[in-house]
Design a protein around this motif. Structure first.
Motif, PDB file in Angstrom:
ATOM      1  N   LEU A 125       0.803  -1.219   0.000  1.00 47.73           N
ATOM      2  CA  LEU A 125       0.000   0.000   0.000  1.00 47.73           C
ATOM      3  C   LEU A 125       0.840   1.275   0.000  1.00 47.73           C
ATOM      4  CD1 LEU A 125      -2.738  -1.011   2.579  1.00 47.73           C
ATOM      5  CD2 LEU A 125      -2.894  -1.038   0.081  1.00 47.73           C
ATOM      6  N   MET A 126       2.051   1.200   0.547  1.00 50.44           N
ATOM      7  CA  MET A 126       2.905   2.392   0.691  1.00 50.44           C
ATOM      8  C   MET A 126       4.346   2.038   0.339  1.00 50.44           C
ATOM      9  SD  MET A 126       1.354   3.654   4.385  1.00 50.44           S
ATOM     10  CE  MET A 126       1.251   1.976   5.064  1.00 50.44           C
ATOM     11  N   PRO A 127       4.627   1.758  -0.939  1.00 48.05           N
ATOM     12  CA  PRO A 127       5.993   1.375  -1.319  1.00 48.05           C
ATOM     13  C   PRO A 127       7.008   2.445  -0.895  1.00 48.05           C
ATOM     14  CG  PRO A 127       4.487   1.089  -3.153  1.00 48.05           C
ATOM     15  CD  PRO A 127       3.734   1.812  -2.083  1.00 48.05           C
ATOM     16  N   GLU A 128       8.172   1.981  -0.498  1.00 41.79           N
ATOM     17  CA  GLU A 128       9.181   2.863   0.090  1.00 41.79           C
ATOM     18  C   GLU A 128       9.498   4.093  -0.763  1.00 41.79           C
ATOM     19  OE1 GLU A 128      13.734   2.697   1.868  1.00 41.79           O
ATOM     20  OE2 GLU A 128      12.750   0.839   1.279  1.00 41.79           O
ATOM     21  N   LYS A 133       8.982   9.945  -1.177  1.00 43.10           N
ATOM     22  CA  LYS A 133       8.780  11.111  -2.048  1.00 43.10           C
ATOM     23  C   LYS A 133       7.609  11.964  -1.551  1.00 43.10           C
ATOM     24  CE  LYS A 133       7.708  12.335  -6.823  1.00 43.10           C
ATOM     25  NZ  LYS A 133       7.341  11.811  -8.137  1.00 43.10           N
ATOM     26  N   ILE A 134       6.488  11.332  -1.284  1.00 41.16           N
ATOM     27  CA  ILE A 134       5.307  12.066  -0.828  1.00 41.16           C
ATOM     28  C   ILE A 134       5.541  12.646   0.564  1.00 41.16           C
ATOM     29  CG2 ILE A 134       2.892  11.788  -0.116  1.00 41.16           C
ATOM     30  CD1 ILE A 134       2.621   9.938  -2.596  1.00 41.16           C
ATOM     31  N   PHE A 135       6.148  11.874   1.440  1.00 39.87           N
ATOM     32  CA  PHE A 135       6.443  12.338   2.801  1.00 39.87           C
ATOM     33  C   PHE A 135       7.267  13.625   2.758  1.00 39.87           C
ATOM     34  CE2 PHE A 135       9.059  12.274   6.687  1.00 39.87           C
ATOM     35  CZ  PHE A 135       8.083  12.116   7.660  1.00 39.87           C
ATOM     36  N   ASN A 136       8.293  13.654   1.932  1.00 40.18           N
ATOM     37  CA  ASN A 136       9.155  14.835   1.825  1.00 40.18           C
ATOM     38  C   ASN A 136       8.452  15.989   1.112  1.00 40.18           C
ATOM     39  OD1 ASN A 136      11.369  13.707   3.195  1.00 40.18           O
ATOM     40  ND2 ASN A 136      12.007  12.644   1.349  1.00 40.18           N
ATOM     41  N   ASN A 137       7.650  15.682   0.087  1.00 43.61           N
ATOM     42  CA  ASN A 137       6.966  16.734  -0.679  1.00 43.61           C
ATOM     43  C   ASN A 137       5.859  17.427   0.106  1.00 43.61           C
ATOM     44  OD1 ASN A 137       8.617  16.322  -2.866  1.00 43.61           O
ATOM     45  ND2 ASN A 137       7.130  15.124  -4.010  1.00 43.61           N
ATOM     46  N   CYS A 138       5.340  16.791   1.128  1.00 41.56           N
ATOM     47  CA  CYS A 138       4.240  17.406   1.903  1.00 41.56           C
ATOM     48  C   CYS A 138       4.709  17.878   3.270  1.00 41.56           C
ATOM     49  CB  CYS A 138       3.057  16.449   2.014  1.00 41.56           C
ATOM     50  SG  CYS A 138       3.355  15.069   3.106  1.00 41.56           S
ATOM     51  N   ILE A 144      -1.625  14.179   5.181  1.00 47.14           N
ATOM     52  CA  ILE A 144      -1.555  14.270   3.713  1.00 47.14           C
ATOM     53  C   ILE A 144      -1.035  12.958   3.136  1.00 47.14           C
ATOM     54  CG2 ILE A 144      -0.429  15.422   1.761  1.00 47.14           C
ATOM     55  CD1 ILE A 144      -0.453  18.004   3.465  1.00 47.14           C
ATOM     56  N   VAL A 145      -0.006  12.412   3.754  1.00 44.17           N
ATOM     57  CA  VAL A 145       0.555  11.134   3.300  1.00 44.17           C
ATOM     58  C   VAL A 145      -0.526  10.051   3.332  1.00 44.17           C
ATOM     59  CG1 VAL A 145       2.242   9.316   3.789  1.00 44.17           C
ATOM     60  CG2 VAL A 145       2.901  11.720   4.024  1.00 44.17           C
ATOM     61  N   ALA A 146      -1.256   9.987   4.441  1.00 43.09           N
ATOM     62  CA  ALA A 146      -2.328   8.993   4.577  1.00 43.09           C
ATOM     63  C   ALA A 146      -3.377   9.184   3.491  1.00 43.09           C
ATOM     64  CB  ALA A 146      -2.960   9.085   5.961  1.00 43.09           C
ATOM     65  N   ASP A 147      -3.768  10.423   3.219  1.00 44.09           N
ATOM     66  CA  ASP A 147      -4.751  10.697   2.163  1.00 44.09           C
ATOM     67  C   ASP A 147      -4.241  10.250   0.798  1.00 44.09           C
ATOM     68  OD1 ASP A 147      -6.559  11.746   3.953  1.00 44.09           O
ATOM     69  OD2 ASP A 147      -6.098  13.851   3.484  1.00 44.09           O
ATOM     70  N   SER A 162       9.001   2.944  10.467  1.00 36.70           N
ATOM     71  CA  SER A 162       9.742   1.771   9.994  1.00 36.70           C
ATOM     72  C   SER A 162      10.794   2.144   8.953  1.00 36.70           C
ATOM     73  CB  SER A 162       8.787   0.724   9.430  1.00 36.70           C
ATOM     74  OG  SER A 162       8.272   1.107   8.178  1.00 36.70           O
ATOM     75  N   LEU A 163      10.573   3.257   8.249  1.00 33.16           N
ATOM     76  CA  LEU A 163      11.542   3.727   7.249  1.00 33.16           C
ATOM     77  C   LEU A 163      12.540   4.710   7.844  1.00 33.16           C
ATOM     78  CD1 LEU A 163       9.125   4.172   4.209  1.00 33.16           C
ATOM     79  CD2 LEU A 163      10.790   2.337   4.572  1.00 33.16           C
ATOM     80  N   GLY A 164      12.434   4.965   9.154  1.00 35.98           N
ATOM     81  CA  GLY A 164      13.364   5.862   9.823  1.00 35.98           C
ATOM     82  C   GLY A 164      13.144   7.330   9.509  1.00 35.98           C
ATOM     83  N   LEU A 165      11.943   7.675   9.050  1.00 38.27           N
ATOM     84  CA  LEU A 165      11.652   9.056   8.685  1.00 38.27           C
ATOM     85  C   LEU A 165      11.235   9.910   9.877  1.00 38.27           C
ATOM     86  CD1 LEU A 165       9.731   8.351   5.372  1.00 38.27           C
ATOM     87  CD2 LEU A 165      12.123   9.034   5.639  1.00 38.27           C
ATOM     88  N   ILE A 166      10.713   9.245  10.906  1.00 43.32           N
ATOM     89  CA  ILE A 166      10.385   9.933  12.152  1.00 43.32           C
ATOM     90  C   ILE A 166      10.863   9.058  13.305  1.00 43.32           C
ATOM     91  CG2 ILE A 166       8.408  11.222  11.244  1.00 43.32           C
ATOM     92  CD1 ILE A 166       6.534   9.174  12.523  1.00 43.32           C
ATOM     93  N   GLY A 167      11.076   9.679  14.441  1.00 41.76           N
ATOM     94  CA  GLY A 167      11.555   8.941  15.611  1.00 41.76           C
ATOM     95  C   GLY A 167      10.432   8.250  16.352  1.00 41.76           C
ATOM     96  N   ASN A 168      10.779   7.608  17.417  1.00 45.46           N
ATOM     97  CA  ASN A 168       9.789   6.891  18.228  1.00 45.46           C
ATOM     98  C   ASN A 168       9.255   7.731  19.361  1.00 45.46           C
ATOM     99  OD1 ASN A 168       9.831   4.462  16.793  1.00 45.46           O
ATOM    100  ND2 ASN A 168      11.739   3.859  17.784  1.00 45.46           N
ATOM    101  N   GLY A 169       9.354   9.044  19.261  1.00 43.32           N
ATOM    102  CA  GLY A 169       8.935   9.932  20.342  1.00 43.32           C
ATOM    103  C   GLY A 169       7.541  10.288  20.335  1.00 43.32           C
TER     104      GLY A 169
END
Length: 169
Positions: A125-128, A133-138, A144-147, A162-169
């Motif tokens: 559903l959310m290929p890496e 790309k979408i995560f960075n563009n928004c 927005i990513v979920a939409d 899981s992709l290391g784009l955000i921390g576990n905080g």
């Protein structure tokens, strides 16, 4: 896990190359199920240990059951999860004794099979590449990513972690 990612992303690429998208990156999960020979049924409430997918070994068709009490985006992840079982554990399982009935279980009770099916669903559903790309563009706005992917914010958040784009905080 790389093999599971590979299978899921190949399926995504193959299916999306046919124009089967809801908006460019969001996979039309119902069309995918139909193309694979499956049918989705909405049931009232599906309790733990009730059937969530049944495969007919005669023709490899399958029936997926989703809970009517879950939102459409949660159902989409559930369907992708069951497709993961279909490819990893049914088609990729023991051909002499194929598992044909899958049950709704918790990750803790289902162990590695449930974890693998979740990894498959996230990659389908959310290929890496598309996700990053979408995560960075928004500007890292998970709503927005979920939409864009047609998934829940919770699923997008887990994927980003899981992709290391955000921390576990």
């Amino acid at each position: 896990m790389e093999y599971i990612k590979y299978i899921a992303e190949k399926l995504y690429d193959k299916f999306m190359s046919k124009g089967n998208s809801e908006n460019g990156v969001s996979l039309d999960i119902m069309k995918l199920v139909e193309e694979l020979g499956g049918v989705v049924y909405e049931a009232g409430y599906i309790k733990m240990n009730q059937n969530s997918m049944i495969v007919d070994p005669e023709d490899n068709s399958f029936k997926i059951y989703v809970s009517a009490s879950e939102g459409i985006r949660r159902q989409k992840f559930t369907i992708a999860h069951e497709i993961g079982h279909y490819f990893i554990h049914y088609k990729g399982g023991d051909p002499e004794k194929p598992q044909t009935v899958y049950y709704r279980t918790s990750w803790a009770a289902g162990g590695s099979k449930e974890y693998e099916a979740n990894i498959f669903a996230a990659n389908l559903l959310m290929p890496e590449k598309e996700f990053k790309k979408i995560f960075n563009n928004c500007n890292e706005d998970l709503s927005i990513v979920a939409d864009e992917f047609g998934v829940s914010i919770a699923a997008a958040e887990v994927r980003a972690r899981s992709l290391g784009l955000i921390g576990n905080g």
